[in-house]
Design an enzyme around this catalytic site. Structure first.
Site, PDB file in Angstrom:
ATOM      1  CG  PHE A   8      -1.915  -1.119   1.354  1.00 41.69           C
ATOM      2  CD1 PHE A   8      -3.283  -0.707   1.032  1.00 41.69           C
ATOM      3  CD2 PHE A   8      -1.623  -2.282   1.693  1.00 41.69           C
ATOM      4  CE1 PHE A   8      -4.352  -1.854   1.148  1.00 41.69           C
ATOM      5  CE2 PHE A   8      -2.664  -3.057   1.884  1.00 41.69           C
ATOM      6  CZ  PHE A   8      -4.216  -2.971   1.561  1.00 41.69           C
ATOM      7  CG  ASP A   9       0.614   6.119  -1.346  1.00 43.05           C
ATOM      8  OD1 ASP A   9       1.826   6.231  -1.041  1.00 43.05           O
ATOM      9  OD2 ASP A   9      -0.456   6.820  -1.420  1.00 43.05           O
ATOM     10  CG  PHE A  10       0.927   6.382   5.113  1.00 41.88           C
ATOM     11  CD1 PHE A  10       0.719   5.191   5.958  1.00 41.88           C
ATOM     12  CD2 PHE A  10       0.893   7.739   5.326  1.00 41.88           C
ATOM     13  CE1 PHE A  10       0.265   5.536   7.358  1.00 41.88           C
ATOM     14  CE2 PHE A  10       0.689   8.037   6.907  1.00 41.88           C
ATOM     15  CZ  PHE A  10       0.395   6.993   7.553  1.00 41.88           C
ATOM     16  CG  ASP A  11       0.584  10.736   3.085  1.00 41.54           C
ATOM     17  OD1 ASP A  11       0.365  10.861   4.261  1.00 41.54           O
ATOM     18  OD2 ASP A  11       2.082  10.333   3.124  1.00 41.54           O
TER      19      ASP A  11
END
Length: 221
Positions: A8-11
């Site tokens: 996953f990306d975070f932001d």
């Protein structure tokens, strides 16, 4: 080959940091330039490494000093202004519970990434985190994703990457991985969604990822 790893990306993907990022930029613009910028201008840089955006936005100022203004504001407001996107906590816990490797690849610093994950009780479900501090090459370069793959000991065809920007999509594709775009992305145009670097899948809700994983297993994706 079956998928065993979800990165996953975070932001803007797992945690809604949109408002604290916008506010941090507006605070910085006012402090340095004396005026704010249109929100649309700020959103257009979502997903880009902060240092790169700072160099472009403030070419006549010391990048590190301006970045410290941004980060100081965010440090004071971050925890109170973030929230999980609906269903993402359940998805991450469910993936981990079903035996998937779950990772994070982000352009954010490790400290605030961990703060966000800890805030929502997700750290224990994340097997590996790659941040901007782990590499000199950043999205859309494949290196951050490749580091995650090496850390998990898996190949690109065993993994998918989920994000909210074209930086994430291109990073995944450049690493040889399938790329999933979240439907709540605010910085991806309709043209980009259908363009040459289009995502392999768009999920409108977090739980939609399960159907996509099943379609890969069944050879339909």
């Amino acid at each position: 080959m079956a998928i065993n790893t979800v990165i996953f990306d975070f932001d803007g993907t797992v945690i809604n940091t949109n408002q604290v990022i916008i506010n941090s930029w507006q605070y910085t613009y006012k402090a340095v330039r004396g005026r704010e910028k249109p929100v649309e201008h700020i959103i257009s840089s979502f997903g880009e490494p902060l240092h790169d955006t700072m160099k472009r936005e403030f070419p006549d100022h010391d990048t590190d000093k301006v970045t410290s203004i941004y980060r100081e504001y965010q440090a004071h407001h971050y925890k109170d202004m973030i929230e999980l996107f609906p269903g993402m906590g359940e998805l991450i816990r469910g993936l981990s519970g079903h035996g998937y490797n779950v990772g994070i690849v982000t352009s954010r610093m490790r400290g605030t990434t961990l703060n966000g994950l800890n805030n929502f009780g997700l750290t224990e479900y994340i097997g590996n985190i790659v941040t901007c501090e782990d590499t000199d090459k950043h999205k859309p370069d494949p290196e951050p994703a490749l580091i995650a793959l090496r850390n998990f000991g898996v190949t690109a065809d065993e993994a998918i990457m989920i994000g909210d920007s074209m930086y994430d999509i291109k990073c995944a594709h450049n690493a040889g991985m399938r790329a999933v775009l979240v439907g709540w992305a605010v910085a991806v145009s309709e043209e980009e969604k259908a363009g040459p670097d289009k995502p392999d899948c768009i999920i409108e809700k977090a739980e939609d990822l399960w159907a996509y994983l099943t379609s890969i297993t069944d050879g339909k994706a």
